[in-house]
Design a protein around this motif. Structure first.
Motif, PDB file in Angstrom:
ATOM      1  N   THR A  26       1.053  -1.183   0.194  1.00  0.00           N
ATOM      2  CA  THR A  26       0.112  -0.017   0.125  1.00  0.00           C
ATOM      3  C   THR A  26       0.620   1.291  -0.159  1.00  0.00           C
ATOM      4  N   PHE A  27      -0.370   2.640  -0.287  1.00  0.00           N
ATOM      5  CA  PHE A  27       1.182   3.803   0.028  1.00  0.00           C
ATOM      6  C   PHE A  27       1.679   3.827   1.798  1.00  0.00           C
ATOM      7  N   ASP A  28       1.029   3.566   2.631  1.00  0.00           N
ATOM      8  CA  ASP A  28       1.725   3.870   3.538  1.00  0.00           C
ATOM      9  C   ASP A  28       2.998   2.873   3.514  1.00  0.00           C
ATOM     10  N   ASP A  29       3.006   1.637   3.260  1.00  0.00           N
ATOM     11  CA  ASP A  29       3.855   0.563   3.168  1.00  0.00           C
ATOM     12  C   ASP A  29       4.327   1.462   2.605  1.00  0.00           C
ATOM     13  N   TYR A  30       4.813   1.808   1.665  1.00  0.00           N
ATOM     14  CA  TYR A  30       5.899   2.569   1.011  1.00  0.00           C
ATOM     15  C   TYR A  30       6.348   3.756   1.661  1.00  0.00           C
ATOM     16  N   ARG A  31       5.445   3.977   1.583  1.00  0.00           N
ATOM     17  CA  ARG A  31       5.743   5.730   3.397  1.00  0.00           C
ATOM     18  C   ARG A  31       6.586   5.033   3.789  1.00  0.00           C
ATOM     19  N   GLU A  32       6.504   3.786   4.710  1.00  0.00           N
ATOM     20  CA  GLU A  32       7.523   3.412   6.157  1.00  0.00           C
ATOM     21  C   GLU A  32       8.825   2.805   5.522  1.00  0.00           C
ATOM     22  N   MET A  33       8.467   2.828   4.142  1.00  0.00           N
ATOM     23  CA  MET A  33       9.960   1.908   3.045  1.00  0.00           C
ATOM     24  C   MET A  33      10.538   3.086   3.185  1.00  0.00           C
ATOM     25  N   HIS A  34      10.500   4.195   2.453  1.00  0.00           N
ATOM     26  CA  HIS A  34      10.490   5.876   2.444  1.00  0.00           C
ATOM     27  C   HIS A  34      11.754   6.060   3.793  1.00  0.00           C
ATOM     28  N   ASP A  35      10.317   5.966   5.407  1.00  0.00           N
ATOM     29  CA  ASP A  35      11.014   6.344   5.901  1.00  0.00           C
ATOM     30  C   ASP A  35      12.190   5.444   6.827  1.00  0.00           C
ATOM     31  N   ALA A  36      12.512   3.970   6.700  1.00  0.00           N
ATOM     32  CA  ALA A  36      13.264   3.663   6.785  1.00  0.00           C
ATOM     33  C   ALA A  36      14.736   3.733   6.097  1.00  0.00           C
ATOM     34  N   GLN A  37      14.701   4.283   4.620  1.00  0.00           N
ATOM     35  CA  GLN A  37      15.774   4.617   3.940  1.00  0.00           C
ATOM     36  C   GLN A  37      15.884   3.983   2.597  1.00  0.00           C
ATOM     37  N   VAL A  38      14.220   3.368   2.537  1.00  0.00           N
ATOM     38  CA  VAL A  38      14.601   2.691   1.328  1.00  0.00           C
ATOM     39  C   VAL A  38      14.388   4.004   0.000  1.00  0.00           C
ATOM     40  N   LYS A  39      16.034   4.420  -1.144  1.00  0.00           N
ATOM     41  CA  LYS A  39      16.059   5.114  -1.687  1.00  0.00           C
ATOM     42  C   LYS A  39      15.223   4.967  -2.851  1.00  0.00           C
ATOM     43  N   ARG A  40      15.548   3.630  -3.544  1.00  0.00           N
ATOM     44  CA  ARG A  40      14.807   3.363  -4.713  1.00  0.00           C
ATOM     45  C   ARG A  40      14.714   1.636  -5.018  1.00  0.00           C
ATOM     46  N   VAL A  41      13.143   1.698  -5.961  1.00  0.00           N
ATOM     47  CA  VAL A  41      13.301   0.204  -6.291  1.00  0.00           C
ATOM     48  C   VAL A  41      13.740   0.135  -7.421  1.00  0.00           C
ATOM     49  N   TYR A  42      13.939  -1.072  -8.239  1.00  0.00           N
ATOM     50  CA  TYR A  42      14.293  -1.250  -9.509  1.00  0.00           C
ATOM     51  C   TYR A  42      13.088  -2.395  -9.639  1.00  0.00           C
ATOM     52  N   LEU A  43      12.706  -1.853 -10.777  1.00  0.00           N
ATOM     53  CA  LEU A  43      11.096  -2.764 -11.258  1.00  0.00           C
ATOM     54  C   LEU A  43      11.398  -3.516 -13.012  1.00  0.00           C
ATOM     55  N   GLY A  44      11.480  -4.998 -12.616  1.00  0.00           N
ATOM     56  CA  GLY A  44      12.051  -5.541 -14.389  1.00  0.00           C
ATOM     57  C   GLY A  44      10.411  -5.380 -15.278  1.00  0.00           C
ATOM     58  N   LEU A  45       9.727  -4.215 -16.273  1.00  0.00           N
ATOM     59  CA  LEU A  45       8.974  -3.977 -16.883  1.00  0.00           C
ATOM     60  C   LEU A  45       8.883  -4.278 -18.109  1.00  0.00           C
ATOM     61  N   GLU A  46      10.386  -4.701 -18.331  1.00  0.00           N
ATOM     62  CA  GLU A  46      10.864  -5.243 -19.236  1.00  0.00           C
ATOM     63  C   GLU A  46       9.616  -4.856 -21.191  1.00  0.00           C
ATOM     64  N   SER A  47       8.783  -4.470 -20.607  1.00  0.00           N
ATOM     65  CA  SER A  47       7.964  -4.291 -21.830  1.00  0.00           C
ATOM     66  C   SER A  47       6.581  -3.916 -21.725  1.00  0.00           C
ATOM     67  N   GLY A  48       6.906  -2.703 -22.445  1.00  0.00           N
ATOM     68  CA  GLY A  48       5.422  -2.071 -22.077  1.00  0.00           C
ATOM     69  C   GLY A  48       4.110  -2.783 -23.107  1.00  0.00           C
ATOM     70  N   ASP A  49       4.028  -3.276 -23.963  1.00  0.00           N
ATOM     71  CA  ASP A  49       4.080  -3.417 -25.229  1.00  0.00           C
ATOM     72  C   ASP A  49       2.109  -5.315 -23.547  1.00  0.00           C
ATOM     73  N   GLU A  50       0.945  -5.764 -24.330  1.00  0.00           N
ATOM     74  CA  GLU A  50       0.350  -6.184 -23.407  1.00  0.00           C
ATOM     75  C   GLU A  50       0.780  -7.537 -24.151  1.00  0.00           C
ATOM     76  N   GLU A  51       0.905  -7.981 -25.194  1.00  0.00           N
ATOM     77  CA  GLU A  51       1.474  -9.578 -26.054  1.00  0.00           C
ATOM     78  C   GLU A  51       2.507 -10.074 -25.336  1.00  0.00           C
ATOM     79  N   VAL A  52       3.565  -8.514 -25.470  1.00  0.00           N
ATOM     80  CA  VAL A  52       4.753  -9.388 -25.414  1.00  0.00           C
ATOM     81  C   VAL A  52       4.998 -10.083 -24.180  1.00  0.00           C
ATOM     82  N   PHE A  53       4.332  -8.612 -22.927  1.00  0.00           N
ATOM     83  CA  PHE A  53       4.646  -9.405 -21.621  1.00  0.00           C
ATOM     84  C   PHE A  53       4.124 -10.636 -21.049  1.00  0.00           C
ATOM     85  N   ARG A  54       2.719 -10.962 -22.095  1.00  0.00           N
ATOM     86  CA  ARG A  54       2.002 -11.847 -21.512  1.00  0.00           C
ATOM     87  C   ARG A  54       2.767 -12.755 -22.444  1.00  0.00           C
ATOM     88  N   CYS A  55       3.878 -12.836 -23.791  1.00  0.00           N
ATOM     89  CA  CYS A  55       4.437 -13.804 -24.086  1.00  0.00           C
ATOM     90  C   CYS A  55       5.862 -14.252 -23.166  1.00  0.00           C
TER      91      CYS A  55
END
Ligand SMILES: C[S@@+](CC[C@H](N)C(=O)[O-])C[C@H]1O[C@@H](n2cnc3c(N)ncnc32)[C@H](O)[C@@H]1O
Ligand code: SF4
Length: 404
Positions: free
Chosen positions: A254-283
């Motif tokens: 939740t937003f509150d969870d992220y806020r808590e992480m922010h307050d605990a010095q979590v600076k950046r999180v890395y997300l593998g989007l890989e593709s913005g295309d739905e079909e590629v995403f499914r592939c």
């Protein structure tokens, strides 16, 4: 920077070489005529070599990655096999012994102490570190390039999803979250192993593939342990906590969870989007959807945490190439990234044991070859620079450039 003269006797005569010693608080670099460069951490362990036009990086795990320009253009990257690795370690040691002999009386006490410390590491001792490393860590499969010098703490092992068709990084282990006692013990082992080399490491990376999927109550406890064990914020302290997150996890916080992480010095999180295309995403069999990724990024950023978004060049093959590029850039634009956020583009590397090729066939597409993947990578990088705000860094993320 300290310099000293080195006189070498060889079959071809006597050569005079200049040595440059660059002592930083946390590492030493020795250059011979600025052609050969050797780097060591505070413990005296070899960490890098530049020799005969090739760059070698030795990870904490003892592996050595070689990188050099290829005669056919591009770069050659490979992990040294054991025999070659040992030969390189032996060669560096021989050079160091000569350097110590020639420069001992003309250098400072500090540099002499460095050289003595470095020479306590013979090939056998350096190689023995490998077993010690793997008794503490499961293999560190990948880190984002800006985190190569972080201190990895495996709060969890593996990937909670582990079913993306292209990704075999964590197939060798089951996902599991460490108990608080186990995590504390792990940190103690890591500290003992890294020793004074820890000073080179400026941030904490919570492993493995998606540590932030850990239920918030446990995550809170694990992060509190990190704070018990490391100083944050002081000039020499850790600069923050970083981790991968996948969309499965992202949807559940939740937003509150992220806020808590922010307050605990979590600076950046890395997300593998890989593709913005739905079909590629499914592939690719990524969990969630590009739209859910965008929503998760908005929430993470609104909590004050930066993001690193990873795109996969070549994903979806030839039939989906154009949709992949267009929709990936659309997704990046919709994320409204800004200063402190990063975009990485990873060229797809298909391993023989991955189900990706079968998935491509199921989606009536054909794999892209090397040059086409490279072209798409450049296209994604330039497109990302164009659609993202100022201050968003766009860079290469290459599985074969990584050693920890
Ligand atoms: C640990 S994973 C990403 C974090 C998180 N688990 C997720 O899926 O969002 C790291 C990244 O490595 C890249 N990667 C994994 N396997 C790859 C492959 N075979 N070729 C190229 N890149 C790959 C992907 O871009 C992936 O997002
Ligand atoms: S890409 Fe991420 S979620 Fe998918 S299997 Fe790899 S680590 Fe797991």
């Amino acid at each position: 920077m300290t310099t000293a003269s080195l006189v070498c006797q060889t079959a071809h005569g006597t050569h005079r070489q200049t040595l440059y010693f660059n002592t930083q608080r946390h590492f030493l670099t020795v250059s011979v005529d600025l052609h050969t460069t050797l780097s060591f951490d505070r413990e005296g362990r070899l960490i890098g070599v530049f020799l005969d036009g090739a760059n070698y990086r030795r990870g904490l795990c003892g592996d050595i990655l070689m990188k050099r320009a290829s005669t056919r253009g591009g770069k050659l990257r490979r992990m040294l096999p054991p025999e070659e690795r040992r030969r390189l370690l032996a060669l560096v040691r021989r050079r160091l012994m000569i350097i110590r002999e020639c420069a001992y009386n003309t250098t400072s006490v500090d540099i002499r102490a460095w050289l003595d410390r470095i020479l306590t590491w013979d090939v056998e001792r350096l190689e023995a570190e490998r077993a010690a490393f793997f008794s503490i860590y499961k293999p560190i499969s990948i880190l984002p390039p800006d985190q190569y010098l972080s201190l990895v703490l495996q709060a969890a092992e593996g990937c909670s999803w582990n079913r993306c068709t292209f990704c075999t990084l964590y197939r060798d282990r089951k996902f599991r979250i460490k108990s608080c006692a186990e995590f504390r013990h792990h940190i103690q082992q890591v500290k003992d192993f890294v020793g004074s080399g820890i000073n080179m490491r400026k941030s904490i990376f919570l492993g493995d593939a998606n540590a932030l999927i850990i239920p918030q109550s446990r995550l809170r406890e694990l992060i509190a342990i990190v704070h018990d064990e490391f100083v944050f914020g002081s000039p020499n302290g850790m600069k923050g906590i970083y981790a991968f997150i996948d969309i499965f996890g992202a949807e559940r916080k939740t937003f509150d969870d992220y806020r808590e992480m922010h307050d605990a010095q979590v600076k950046r999180v890395y997300l593998g989007l890989e593709s913005g295309d739905e079909e590629v995403f499914r592939c690719l069999n990524k969990p969630g959807s590009p739209a859910a990724c965008i929503e998760a990024v908005h929430m993470i950023k609104s909590a004050g945490i930066n993001v690193g978004i990873i795109l996969l060049a070549g994903a979806g093959g030839a039939r989906l190439a154009s949709a992949h590029v267009t929709h990936s850039l659309d997704a990046l634009a919709a994320m409204k990234l800004n200063a402190g956020d990063l975009v990485y583009v990873s060229p797809l590397i298909v391993s023989s044991d991955s189900p990706y090729m079968q998935s491509l066939r199921d989606f009536q597409s054909e794999p892209l070859q090397g040059a086409a993947i490279q072209q798409q990578l450049e296209h994604l990088k330039s497109g990302a620079k164009a659609v993202c705000g100022n201050g968003v860094k766009v860079a290469l993320y290459h599985l074969e450039e990584f050693v920890y």
